[in-house]
Design a protein around this motif. Structure first.
Motif, PDB file in Angstrom:
ATOM      1  N   ALA A 249       0.830  -1.217   0.000  1.00 45.96           N
ATOM      2  CA  ALA A 249       0.000   0.000   0.000  1.00 45.96           C
ATOM      3  C   ALA A 249       0.858   1.257   0.000  1.00 45.96           C
ATOM      4  O   ALA A 249       0.807   2.085   0.920  1.00 45.96           O
ATOM      5  CB  ALA A 249      -0.933  -0.023   1.213  1.00 45.96           C
ATOM      6  N   PHE A 254      -4.124   4.022  -1.146  1.00 45.74           N
ATOM      7  CA  PHE A 254      -4.090   2.629  -0.715  1.00 45.74           C
ATOM      8  C   PHE A 254      -3.745   2.528   0.771  1.00 45.74           C
ATOM      9  O   PHE A 254      -4.324   1.739   1.509  1.00 45.74           O
ATOM     10  CB  PHE A 254      -3.077   1.842  -1.542  1.00 45.74           C
ATOM     11  CG  PHE A 254      -3.383   1.798  -3.007  1.00 45.74           C
ATOM     12  CD1 PHE A 254      -4.680   1.618  -3.466  1.00 45.74           C
ATOM     13  CD2 PHE A 254      -2.376   1.955  -3.947  1.00 45.74           C
ATOM     14  CE1 PHE A 254      -4.966   1.568  -4.820  1.00 45.74           C
ATOM     15  CE2 PHE A 254      -2.645   1.921  -5.302  1.00 45.74           C
ATOM     16  CZ  PHE A 254      -3.945   1.729  -5.743  1.00 45.74           C
ATOM     17  N   CYS A 303      -6.699  -2.316  -2.065  1.00 39.97           N
ATOM     18  CA  CYS A 303      -5.692  -1.462  -1.423  1.00 39.97           C
ATOM     19  C   CYS A 303      -4.314  -2.126  -1.467  1.00 39.97           C
ATOM     20  O   CYS A 303      -3.468  -1.877  -0.608  1.00 39.97           O
ATOM     21  CB  CYS A 303      -6.091  -1.138   0.008  1.00 39.97           C
ATOM     22  SG  CYS A 303      -6.282  -2.557   1.097  1.00 39.97           S
TER      23      CYS A 303
END
Length: 371
Positions: A249, A254, A303
Motif C-alpha cells: 500500500a 491505498f 488497497c
C-alpha cells in the motif's frame, strides 16, 4: 501463423536458463532441436518422475526434438553441419571457451552460416576475471548485490525462492536479445554473437537502491530501502495462524484504505514520523487475526494487500484460470498428461493454449533430423 514458425533453433544448453529460453521460442512457433550428449542431459534424471520422464525436464522441454551426439567425437561437426547451415539461432550454456574447443565456437559456425544468431549464456560472461568461475543462481544474486537488499545483519536469512539470476538474468535477456538480433539481421543480413551473463542483470533488479545510493552517496543495506523493509507500507506481516499478508500500500489512497480497514490508530498513520513504531503497530494488528479474515476483508478493498498463496492455491486461482496459464499440457511417452510450466507470452504470440506438447525421448529424432 506464429511469429517464429519459420525459424530453426539449435539448443545445446542444459538445466534451466537455456532450455527455458528455447521453450519461449518453441511456444512462439520455432522448431527447436535439442542437442544432447549420449544418454541425454542431466535434467532427464531429476526427480520427481512423471511417467517415463523427469517432471522438471518435461516442463522445460515440451515440443522440442532431441538429437543425441557426442560433441567430442571425431566427425561431430561434419554430422551437424547440414543442421547448422539451416539454423537461425543457436543457444549454448557451457563455460566460456568450451564450444570453441569442441569446434563449435562462434567464429567457426559463423564462417559456415553468417546469418546464425549465436547466443551464449553463462554466469559471468565471456570475459572478465570471473568468466571461468562456477556458480549458480544464489551466487550471482549474492555478487550482484541483490541478495544484500533483503538481508539484515544478525537476522536469520530467508532463502529466496525465485531463481532470479537463472530466469531474470539468463532466460529473459537471452530471448530479448535474440529477438533484437533477428530484427538486426532483417536489416543487415548478418547474425551475431550474444554474450549473456546472468550476473550482469542482478543490479538491474536492485535499481531503486542503486538510484538512492548514487543520489545520496549512501547505498541502502537490507531493511533500509523503500521496497526492502524500511517502509511499513511495503512488506510481509505474519497472521494469527502463522501465515503471511503481503502489503504493497505505497500510494496515499491505498495506505489510507488499509489503515482504516485494520483500525490503525490515527497517531501512527503518518508513517514518516516513526516508521518502526508504525510497522510494529501494523504487525500487532495483523497478527491478531487469521489469514482468512484478512483475505476476506482486505483483498476486496483494492488497497494492494494480498494473502500469500501456496503453489497449490495459485494453481487454482480464478485469475490464472481465466488467463489460461495452466491450460497447456505436456504428455510423456507413456501417455500421461500434466499442466506444463506457463510462459508469459502474449496469447497472440503463443501456440494454442489447449494443445498438447509431447516430450521426446533422448535421441528420439536423431535419425530424422540428421538423416
Amino acid at each position: 501463423m506464429l511469429p517464429l514458425d519459420d525459424l530453426v533453433v539449435l539448443d545445446f544448453s542444459t538445466l534451466l536458463p537455456g532450455p527455458m529460453a528455447s521453450l519461449f521460442l518453441a511456444e512462439a512457433g520455432a522448431q527447436v532441436v535439442k542437442i544432447e550428449r549420449p544418454g541425454g542431459e542431466d535434467m532427464r534424471g531429476f526427480p520427481p518422475r512423471f511417467g517415463q520422464v523427469s517432471a522438471p525436464f518435461a516442463a522445460l522441454n515440451r515440443g522440442k526434438q532431441s538429437v543425441e551426439i557426442d560433441l567430442k567425437a571425431q566427425g561431430a561437426l561434419e554430422r551437424l553441419t547440414p543442421l547448422i547451415l539451416q539454423a537461425d539461432i543457436l543457444i549454448e550454456q557451457f563455460r566460456p571457451g568450451v564450444m570453441a574447443r569442441l569446434g563449435f565456437g562462434h567464429e567457426a559456425l559463423a564462417a559456415l552460416n553468417p546469418r546464425l544468431i549465436y547466443c551464449s549464456i553463462s554466469g559471468y560472461g565471456q570475459d572478465g576475471p570471473r568468466a571461468q568461475e562456477a556458480g549458480h543462481d544464489i551466487n550471482y544474486q549474492a555478487l550482484g548485490g541483490l541478495l544484500g537488499q533483503s538481508l539484515q545483519r544478525g537476522q536469520e536469512p530467508p532463502l529466496p525462492p525465485s531463481l532470479v539470476a537463472d530466469i531474470g538474468g539468463g532466460t529473459l535477456p537471452a530471448v530479448m536479445n535474440i529477438l533484437l538480433a533477428l530484427r538486426r539481421r532483417e536489416r543487415t543480413g548478418q547474425g551475431c554473437h550474444l554474450d549473456i551473463a546472468m550476473a550482469d542483470a542482478m543490479p538491474s533488479f536492485a535499481w531503486y537502491g542503486l538510484a538512492q545510493g548514487h543520489a545520496t552517496g549512501t547505498f541502502p543495506e537490507g531493511g533500509q530501502g523503500l521496497l526492502t523493509g524500511q517502509s511499513p507500507r511495503y512488506g510481509l506481516y505474519a497472521t494469527a495462524d502463522g501465515w503471511f499478508l503481503a502489503v504493497g500500500a505505497l500510494e496515499p489512497k491505498f495506505w489510507s484504505g488499509f489503515c482504516e480497514a485494520i483500525g490503525l490508530p490515527e497517531a501512527l498513520r503518518d508513517d514518516a514520523v516513526d516508521p518502526p513504531a508504525t510497522r510494529r503497530a501494523v504487525a500487532a494488528l495483523i497478527a491478531a487475526r487469521y489469514a482468512a479474515h484478512w483475505r476476506a476483508l482486505l483483498e476486496p478493498l483494492d488497497c494492494c494487500c494480498t494473502v500469500v498463496r501456496t503453489l497449490d492455491e495459485a494453481r487454482a486461482e480464478p485469475q490464472f484460470a481465466a488467463r489460461g496459464l495452466f491450460a497447456t499440457h505436456v504428455r510423456e511417452p507413456g501417455g500421461r498428461q500434466m499442466p506444463s510450466t506457463p510462459v508469459p507470452l502474449a496469447p497472440v504470440f503463443r501456440r494454442q493454449a489447449e494443445a498438447l506438447r509431447g516430450v521426446a525421448a533422448s535421441g528420439e529424432d536423431t535419425d530424422d533430423v540428421l538423416g
